[in-house]
Each structure stands twice: as structure tokens, then as C-alpha cells.
Design a protein around this motif. Structure first.
Motif: not given
Length: 421
Positions: A394-421
Motif C-alpha cells: 500500500s501507499l502507507a507502506e511504500s510511499a509514506k510521504s507522497s502527496k497522494l498518500r497524504k490526500s488519502l489520509q485526509q479522506l480516511a480521517g474524515t470518514i473515521a471521525k464520522e464513524l465514531v461521531g
């Protein structure tokens, strides 16, 4: 000190014999005889027992009930008819799939019964998956002692990742989103339901011919699919990530019937707080009117997933052709599933065909022609994608600092907050 035990064998033909054997069994003590499952759960909640001994035909016994007992630290043992031979889909097999760790014949000797109960209590719950409130936590040295977020049981969300033809990056988004959710500690199930050419297994370096999703569909068709069985069909690739691999060949699409797919997502809601499903581009239903009789539906699995999903992430590309396809796709999916909750993700955003401000151009086009705003703009990062693909990671393992990975992190963060919100 003897182990306090709940006994729930009311109505079994061998009830009287079991009661006598239990009373003579060394090392255990029956603190209550329960008449049904509700009685068992109430007694378990009171904390008066450390083990439950139940009959194989106890009404309303499910894997959820077994999981709830395990969560309270109570060992679960079952007694089956002495003639049970362990055949597939028999009583012993069914109980095992529910997660019951000890299954004994009803004519077991008092000594063996006492030993089995004592061993089960000392061993603790099964160490494969520890189910809790709608999710799973693989038991590892790192996670065993850490508190985990609590999710409402059975309320797991199904997120379908879909998009128009033209390879806009549906699988890249599905895999990236699932992996980022897992990294954030959200137990996640990633499923490959692309009937035209699924590649989730290949992207994650899982090169095998066995389709977890097809196996789950067979279990669903036979009526034997539950949360535990679904977990067995999946493969664990990260501490909080299970993967249901897709079809190894496109001509096997007949194995994924809509009814079975619906059952799989129902079980998935019990297994994980979030299930991310990579689905095919095509949602046409023309085959239904091409035959006089009931026809097989190649796109049935995709349509069924979109109908069952709590949310559909629509993926498109940031170029004139890709945006045109994306806008049409948004209208198409709304026609198929009018009440669908859409989240639009635009992939491969870069300066070029959309001018010097591609983000502004994308936002204006989607607002004017589709009435939506993009939830995420993923940058064009070919090097990161190539690196991940070549390594089967995954990008989280092979390209941790890539711009694409950071954008996906933000999307996942939004969804994760909604799960427990």
C-alpha cells in the motif's frame, strides 16, 4: 476452587444425564440452570459464572451471542448428540463456525467434562479474532493491551468505491482508503467485487487463485454465512485490515449473484465498523430485458452493492474527458439508486488540460453540471503509485510521504471521525 458454570440444556433428550454428569464433574460447579439464551445472557451479565455449557440446539444461539460471552471473559462449551460425526454443515461444524472453542459429545464422562471446562477457562477466548461491538481486533502483542474504540453492534458502514469507464483509479482509491483507515486503528474489511477485472489482490501482493469473495458467496448461497465464516474467508494483511479477494478470472462473474452479495454485506456490517468495496464501472441492466425468462445479471453484483451501500464514493479523473464521464456517472448512479449518499473524489489532479488552476476548474464543473462539490482532490503522483505497485504494498507502506498518500489520509480521517461521531 471450582469453576462456576451456567448450564443451558433444557429440552435436550439427554438433559437428565448431562445434569447428573455435570454435578459429578470435578473442578466445576453449576451456579444456575438456564432455560434459554436470554437467561444465559442475563446470568452472564451478572458475573456469576466463568463458563457456559449449552446444548447444540439452544434456540437463537448465534455467533454474536458467543462473541458477547467471550467479551465478558466467559468460556463457551457445547454438547452435541453423541452420534454427531462432524460432517460439513452438521451441528459440530455449525457450532465451530460460531466461535465455540470446545464441542463435546453429550455422553462425555464427568472427568473429561470437568477437564474440558477447566482448560477452556484457563485458555481464554479463541485467539484468532476478538469480536466487539460491530468490529474486529486481531489479537497481537501490540494490540492485546490497548483499549479499542467501541462501535454499535451491527452498524458497520458499507462504502462502495465506484466510477465510470476509463480506469479513473477506483481500485487505487479503494485500497488506499481501506489501508489508511486500518492505519488509524479502524478495523476495516476491503472487498474486491469487480466482476470485469479485480486487481486488489495483485496490488497488495496477494497472488493466489482463491477468491475470498466467491467463497463467501458460496457460503451465503448455502445459508451458512455468518460473521465468523466471513472472517475465515478473508485474509489479514495488516493488523486492522482484512481483505476479501476478488475473482481470478472475469468469466467467473456468475459466482457473484446479487442475493449472495447482499448477504455478504449484511455479515460484513457485523464483522467490521467499515467495509470498503471496489466495484465494477458498469451498472447497465439491459440483460434483464433481453430474455423471456430470468436472466443472469453480470452487473447485478455491482448494482446490489450500490443499493446496499451506506455511501458511494464516485471516482473520476481531472481532465475534460474524465470530468464529462464523471458528471454523467453521477446522474446515472442517482437514477439507479435515487437515495444514495454520494462522495465525489477526483483523481489525478494536475496542471495541464484544465489550465493552471485545475482544482477550481473541477469544482466549477461539478457544481454547475452535477450539483456537488468534490470531497477530495487527489494529486497526480505516478511515482508513488508505481512504487506501491512494483512492491505489492500500500501507499502507507511504500510511499509514506507522497502527496497522494497524504490526500488519502485526509479522506480516511474524515470518514473515521464520522464513524465514531
Amino acid at each position: 476452587m471450582s469453576v462456576p458454570v451456567l448450564l443451558a440444556v433444557t429440552g435436550a433428550p439427554w438433559e437428565a444425564d448431562v445434569v447428573r454428569r455435570t454435578e459429578r464433574a470435578p473442578g466445576i460447579r453449576v451456579v444456575r440452570r438456564c432455560v434459554d439464551l436470554a437467561d444465559v445472557m442475563a446470568a452472564a451479565a451478572s458475573g456469576q459464572a466463568r463458563a457456559v455449557l449449552l446444548a447444540d440446539d439452544l434456540a437463537r444461539l448465534t455467533s454474536d451471542a458467543v462473541s458477547a460471552l467471550h467479551t465478558r471473559g466467559i468460556a463457551v462449551l457445547a454438547l452435541v448428540d453423541p452420534t454427531e460425526n462432524g460432517a460439513p454443515f452438521g451441528a459440530e461444524d455449525r457450532l465451530s463456525r460460531m466461535g465455540i472453542e470446545r464441542i463435546l459429545p453429550a455422553d462425555v464422562s464427568p472427568e473429561d467434562l470437568g477437564r474440558a471446562v477447566t482448560d477452556a477457562v484457563e485458555s481464554g477466548p479463541p485467539a484468532s479474532l476478538s469480536h466487539f461491538g460491530g468490529g474486529f481486533v486481531p489479537l497481537t502483542p501490540e494490540t492485546a493491551g490497548n483499549p479499542q474504540p467501541v462501535y454499535t453492534q451491527g452498524s458497520g458502514r458499507v462504502i462502495a468505491v465506484w466510477g465510470p469507464t476509463g480506469a479513473p483509479g477506483r481500485t487505487t482509491v479503494a485500497v488506499g482508503l481501506a489501508c489508511e483507515l486500518a492505519v488509524k486503528g479502524v478495523p476495516t474489511l476491503l472487498a474486491d467485487a469487480d466482476v470485469y477485472g479485480g486487481t486488489v489482490a495483485q496490488l497488495l501482493g496477494m497472488l493466489d487463485e482463491t477468491s475470498g469473495l466467491a467463497a463467501a458467496a458460496r457460503s451465503a448461497s448455502s445459508g451458512s454465512l455468518d460473521m465468523v465464516m466471513l472472517a475465515k474467508h478473508a485474509r489479514q494483511v495488516e493488523p486492522h485490515l482484512l481483505v476479501l479477494t476478488g475473482l481470478s478470472r472475469a468469466d467467473r462473474w456468475t459466482e457473484l449473484r446479487p442475493a449472495a452479495i447482499e448477504s455478504i454485506w449484511s455479515a460484513a456490517r457485523m464483522l467490521a465498523p467499515v467495509t470498503v468495496v471496489d466495484v465494477s464501472f458498469c451498472i447497465e441492466t439491459d440483460e434483464e430485458i433481453s430474455f423471456d425468462s430470468l436472466a443472469p445479471r453480470r452487473n447485478g453484483a455491482t448494482v446490489a452493492t450500490l443499493e446496499e451501500a451506506d455511501e458511494v464514493i464516485v471516482v473520476g479523473t481531472a481532465d475534460p474527458v474524465g470530468l464529462t464521464r464523471l458528471i454523467r456517472a453521477i446522474h446515472e448512479v442517482r437514477a439507479i439508486v435515487p437515495s444514495v449518499n454520494l462522495r465525489v473524489v477526483v483523481n489525478r489532479v494536475r496542471s495541464g488540460s484544465l489550465g493552471s488552476s485545475p482544482a477550481d476548474a473541477v469544482g466549477e464543473a461539478l457544481t454547475q453540471y452535477a450539483g456537488v462539490q468534490p470531497a477530495a482532490l487527489l494529486p497526480y503522483d505516478l511515482n508513488a503509485v508505481d512504487t506501491a505497485m512494483s512492491r505489492g504494498r500500500s501507499l502507507a507502506e511504500s510511499a509514506k510521504s507522497s502527496k497522494l498518500r497524504k490526500s488519502l489520509q485526509q479522506l480516511a480521517g474524515t470518514i473515521a471521525k464520522e464513524l465514531v461521531g
